[in-house]
Design a protein around this motif. Structure first.
Motif, PDB file in Angstrom:
ATOM      1  N   GLU A  23       0.741  -1.061   0.056  1.00 26.36           N
ATOM      2  CA  GLU A  23       0.114   0.182   0.102  1.00 26.36           C
ATOM      3  C   GLU A  23       0.920   1.289  -0.075  1.00 26.36           C
ATOM      4  O   GLU A  23       0.692   2.310  -0.731  1.00 26.36           O
ATOM      5  CB  GLU A  23      -0.981   0.045   1.075  1.00 26.36           C
ATOM      6  CG  GLU A  23      -2.105  -0.963   1.079  1.00 26.36           C
ATOM      7  CD  GLU A  23      -3.447  -0.421   1.751  1.00 26.36           C
ATOM      8  OE1 GLU A  23      -3.325   0.233   2.853  1.00 26.36           O
ATOM      9  OE2 GLU A  23      -4.299  -0.539   0.916  1.00 26.36           O
ATOM     10  N   ASP A  79      -0.090  -0.555   6.716  1.00 23.64           N
ATOM     11  CA  ASP A  79       1.059  -0.820   5.989  1.00 23.64           C
ATOM     12  C   ASP A  79       2.252  -0.502   6.469  1.00 23.64           C
ATOM     13  O   ASP A  79       2.904   0.662   6.691  1.00 23.64           O
ATOM     14  CB  ASP A  79       1.026  -0.347   4.350  1.00 23.64           C
ATOM     15  CG  ASP A  79       2.277  -0.881   3.523  1.00 23.64           C
ATOM     16  OD1 ASP A  79       2.925  -1.872   4.161  1.00 23.64           O
ATOM     17  OD2 ASP A  79       2.780  -0.056   2.769  1.00 23.64           O
ATOM     18  N   ALA A 127      -7.773  -0.891  -1.630  1.00 28.06           N
ATOM     19  CA  ALA A 127      -7.509  -1.258  -0.145  1.00 28.06           C
ATOM     20  C   ALA A 127      -7.345  -2.590  -0.187  1.00 28.06           C
ATOM     21  O   ALA A 127      -8.497  -3.558  -0.246  1.00 28.06           O
ATOM     22  CB  ALA A 127      -8.138  -0.706   0.961  1.00 28.06           C
TER      23      ALA A 127
END
Length: 314
Positions: A42, A135, A239
């Protein structure tokens, strides 16, 4: 005469103060930072800059001289600034560990700074949405000096690595049932490690020990009809499910809330359709392709994204 001497003295002090400030500014510790597009989950370089901050620790002559410091992104000058300074002896080297976000639990370091150990519990457990998960990224830079060759403007380069694994969901070939309206409302990945402890090494690798405690992680994708090849995560801004790296087995299951031709259903299916397991590695994305066979959902395949797309045969 005395008044003139006094004014002259003030002017000299002001000049000295300005000179010191400029010199101190030039000795400020600063960084350049990159989150490579390797196995990125991410966080990217751009999103790290948008967040505007990361944390770092530093050692000088073996002592932890800089603990829990922050680096702040300066967009105008494209540099990560700090309020800390290099030692007066420019020949002395500093070691740095950096990390983001501030969600690592207790952090400890080896005496020689060769490892960074921490514990982590994902924010999204139970039925909470997985988009809340962070993340984790970590970087190491050792033996840095103020005038080091290759360090532009005395900035220490840091390359962050991703400490977690990512899971996303993709729709397989559902054309056999194209006459029916097919929807997947949500997917819960069951029996995943609820937390873990990790030892990060200076070479960018991570050794995880997942907890024996288990949790279920849910992502909701809405009620729109699914199409062949669609990545469901794209419905929620891309996501992905961020989890502690661990080994999946045939004991892991998924719970799907879905519907076929308007009939709402809940199905619990195996995450893997083989007895052999898959070890999820830090910094890689695992895509689970969901299909419909005999009017029931099933995991058709799992692929892992690294530098190139690799197939795992199940």
């Amino acid at each position: 005469m005395k008044k003139n001497l006094f004014v002259t003295a003030l002017a000299f002090l002001a000049l000295l103060s300005t000179s010191c400030s400029k010199d101190e500014h030039s000795r400020s510790i600063s960084f350049t930072a990159a989150c490579p597009k390797t196995k990125a989950v991410e966080t990217t370089t751009s999103s790290l800059q948008a967040d505007g901050i990361f944390w770092w620790d530093g050692w000088f002559d073996g002592s932890n001289a800089f603990a829990s410091k922050t680096a702040t992104w300066d967009d105008a000058n494209t540099v990560w600034n700090t309020t800390e300074y290099w030692p007066d002896d420019y020949s002395k080297s500093l070691d740095f560990w950096a990390y983001a976000p501030d969600a690592f639990g207790t952090i400890t370091y080896a005496a020689d700074h060769s490892t960074m150990s921490f514990n982590y519990t994902p924010l999204s457990t139970g039925t909470s949405v997985a988009v809340e998960q962070k993340d984790l990224i970590v970087a190491y830079g050792g033996d840095n000096t103020f005038n080091q060759v290759g360090h532009v403007d005395h900035r220490v380069p840091l390359e962050f690595n991703h400490a977690l694994a990512a899971i996303r969901y993709k729709v397989g070939d559902i054309t056999a049932y194209s006459t029916y309206a097919q929807r997947i409302t949500s997917i819960s990945f069951n029996d995943l490690a609820a937390s873990g402890t990790c030892v990060a090494a200076t070479d960018g690798t991570f050794a995880w020990t997942p907890s024996t405690a288990k949790a279920s992680y849910t992502q909701a994708f809405g009620g729109a009809a699914i199409t062949t090849g669609e990545v469901l995560n794209d419905r929620i801004g891309g996501a992905m499910l961020m989890i502690v790296p661990q080994t999946l087995t045939s004991a892991n299951t998924m719970t799907l809330a879905w519907s076929l031709d308007g009939v709402a259903q809940t199905s619990r299916i195996k995450a893997l359709n083989t007895a052999s397991g898959i070890t999820l590695e830090a910094g890689k994305i695992y895509t689970f392709t969901i299909g419909i066979e005999e009017r029931e959902p099933i995991v058709l395949e799992v692929s892992v994204a690294d530098w190139v797309e690799e197939e795992i045969t199940l």
